[in-house]
Design a protein around this motif. Structure first.
Motif, short mmCIF file in Angstrom:
data_model
loop_
_atom_site.label_atom_id
_atom_site.label_comp_id
_atom_site.label_asym_id
_atom_site.label_seq_id
_atom_site.Cartn_x
_atom_site.Cartn_y
_atom_site.Cartn_z
N GLN A 293 -8.13 3.76 10.00
CA GLN A 293 -6.91 2.99 9.82
C GLN A 293 -6.62 2.88 8.33
O GLN A 293 -7.53 2.63 7.55
N GLN A 294 -5.37 3.12 7.99
CA GLN A 294 -4.99 3.00 6.60
C GLN A 294 -4.44 1.61 6.36
O GLN A 294 -3.68 1.08 7.17
N VAL A 295 -4.83 1.04 5.26
CA VAL A 295 -4.31 -0.26 4.87
C VAL A 295 -3.12 -0.03 3.95
O VAL A 295 -3.21 0.70 2.97
N GLN A 296 -2.00 -0.62 4.32
CA GLN A 296 -0.79 -0.46 3.52
C GLN A 296 -0.82 -1.44 2.35
O GLN A 296 -1.25 -2.58 2.50
N PRO A 297 -0.37 -0.99 1.19
CA PRO A 297 -0.32 -1.91 0.05
C PRO A 297 0.68 -3.03 0.31
O PRO A 297 1.66 -2.84 1.04
N PRO A 298 0.45 -4.20 -0.27
CA PRO A 298 1.34 -5.35 -0.03
C PRO A 298 2.80 -5.05 -0.37
O PRO A 298 3.69 -5.54 0.30
N GLU A 299 3.04 -4.23 -1.41
CA GLU A 299 4.43 -3.92 -1.77
C GLU A 299 5.14 -3.19 -0.64
O GLU A 299 6.31 -3.44 -0.37
#
Length: 67
Positions: free
Chosen positions: A3-9
């Motif tokens: 699973q890829q974690v998306q950056p907060p931006e």
């Protein structure tokens, strides 16, 4: 499975876009009765499409003014 974690931006931009889309839809819903009273044959789908086109035109015009 990875699973890829998306950056907060990225998540902020997605949320902001979703909020804009919801607001646009709500404005189209609110403006439909007035248009339907003037044009009884216009469906909500037709109204929504022209409403969105008008908004896109406005954004395009604003973008060209900034250049």
């Amino acid at each position: 499975m990875h699973q890829q974690v998306q950056p907060p931006e990225f998540l902020f931009q997605c949320n902001q876009r979703a909020e804009e889309e919801l607001l646009t839809f709500q404005l189209a819903v609110a403006s439909y009765p007035d248009r339907a009273s003037k044009e009884p044959d216009v469906s909500f789908r037709q109204h929504l499409r022209s409403f969105l086109a008008t908004i896109r035109e406005g954004r395009d015009n604003c973008s060209s003014l900034r250049r």
